[in-house]
Design a protein around this motif. Structure first.
Motif: not given
Length: 390
Positions: A1-22
């Motif tokens: 299982m792993r994830f990446l995050t993206a986004g800035e404090s005052h940007g439009p949004q925070l995003t994460t994509i998670i892979e490997g979840v049962p």
């Protein structure tokens, strides 16, 4: 299982994509939102938490309330984005437009990533550094931890966090509290402290720091209960689970130290007062009389509760700013001030709790078959029964 995050404090949004979840894991947005609400609470939080109301949107990997085995996307929108669209927009702007906004940051704040990041990436406007280095990124790290907690609950593993120290004021905490006790008592405390008297003094210290234009840090503790023996490995440095947890905790914004079990106190005691004697009974299998080593031996879980402490420094943004140097003029100035908390230790307790949950859940999935949640549940149950009679 792993994830990446993206986004800035005052940007439009925070995003994460998670892979490997049962697959076939029951998951709804409320499972995540509960943890996001907890992260935003706590005595000493600043004005930003009055602006944002963090709610997750699940955009992929979940259908009709169950995971599919595909990558999962979480999005948390920033409500404050509407006030920062020109400053933080992705479209090119002219020099004249940039000068008109007058929001170019050239004064690094001591204790922040501002100056180091600007030098490393060549930014003359340090907003390009501070927007990503902001602790707002922990929003989606908590979202990942919330998912990890759902996985752990499916195998009867519970996680709880609480605050031990704020501003030098230490809680008096009974030993051997269950995770359930910690959860119930910490949730009703504004500073997530299990000692009511110490909690009141912590709030006074936070108020004083705010009045002084200063900030204070502290120590948080996370307890994980119900883990099988043998998560992690002794065979190589990068497979030791306590090492992975320590690295993950140190990656939280403003954290400067980690302890497992007794931690540094072990240096002050003889071995007879550090190592945990082994006992056995038919009902529970192998246990330890004490838990000084915090649930780990040889980089592996030993069946006792995992106990992790994290040290958070005072937040470096001060309303009575420290001295710094303008990177354009090289003149001395008071460091720039962004919105900030006077103390974020209670919130950091929630972040630490979820970061530890993530690492533990990853280790569980690395150890056992986990394409479907039922496969995982059966494999963990078999292993725990086997260990009892080993």
């Amino acid at each position: 299982m792993r994830f990446l995050t993206a986004g800035e404090s005052h940007g439009p949004q925070l995003t994460t994509i998670i892979e490997g979840v049962p697959a076939q894991l029951r998951l709804v947005e409320d499972d995540i939102n509960r943890e996001l609400v907890r992260r935003q609470g706590g005595y000493g939080r600043g004005r930003r938490m009055q602006i944002e109301k963090d709610q997750v949107k699940i955009l992929s990997g979940v259908r009709h309330g169950y995971t599919t085995g595909a990558p999962i996307t979480f999005v948390v929108e920033n409500n404050d984005w509407k006030n920062w669209t020109k400053i933080m927009g992705s479209a090119p702007i002219s020099k004249e437009e940039e000068d008109k906004m007058r929001r170019r940051l050239t004064r690094p704040r001591p204790g922040h990533a501002d100056l180091n990041g600007a030098i490393k990436y060549g930014h003359r406007d340090m907003r390009d550094v501070l927007e990503r280095s902001s602790a707002r990124e922990t929003t989606v790290r908590v979202a990942c931890g919330a998912l990890a907690k759902v996985i752990l609950r499916a195998i009867n593993v519970d996680v709880a966090g609480h605050v031990r120290i704020i501003g030098g004021i230490e809680a008096n905490v009974e030993e051997h509290l269950s995770v359930k006790d910690i959860q119930e008592r910490s949730e009703v405390s504004p500073v997530r402290c299990l000692d009511e008297q110490a909690g009141a003094k912590m709030m006074e210290a936070i108020d004083q720091a705010k009045q002084d234009g200063d900030s204070i840090g502290g120590v948080v503790e996370v307890v994980v209960e119900g883990l099988p023996i043998g998560l992690g490995s002794h065979v190589h440095y990068d497979r030791k689970l306590d090492g992975k947890i320590a690295g993950a905790v140190m990656s939280i914004n403003a954290f400067k130290g980690v302890e497992i079990g007794l931690g540094f106190e072990a240096a002050n005691r003889p071995g007879s007062q550090v190592h945990d004697e082994i006992i056995w009974n038919q009902e529970e299998g192998y246990r330890r009389r004490t838990n000084n080593l915090g649930g780990f031996e040889g980089g592996m879980t030993n069946g006792m509760p995992v106990i992790v402490k994290g040290v958070m420094k005072p937040i470096p943004t001060l309303y009575k700013p420290l001295k710094s140097v303008d990177i354009e003029s090289k003149e001395a100035f008071d460091a720039g001030v962004e919105r900030s908390d006077s103390c974020a230790v209670p919130a950091a307790s929630v972040v630490c709790e979820n970061v530890v949950a993530w690492e533990v859940a990853c280790s569980v999935l690395d150890t056992f078959p986990a394409d479907q949640i039922e496969d995982l549940q059966q494999a963990v149950s078999r292993q725990m029964e086997k260990a009892k009679g080993f």
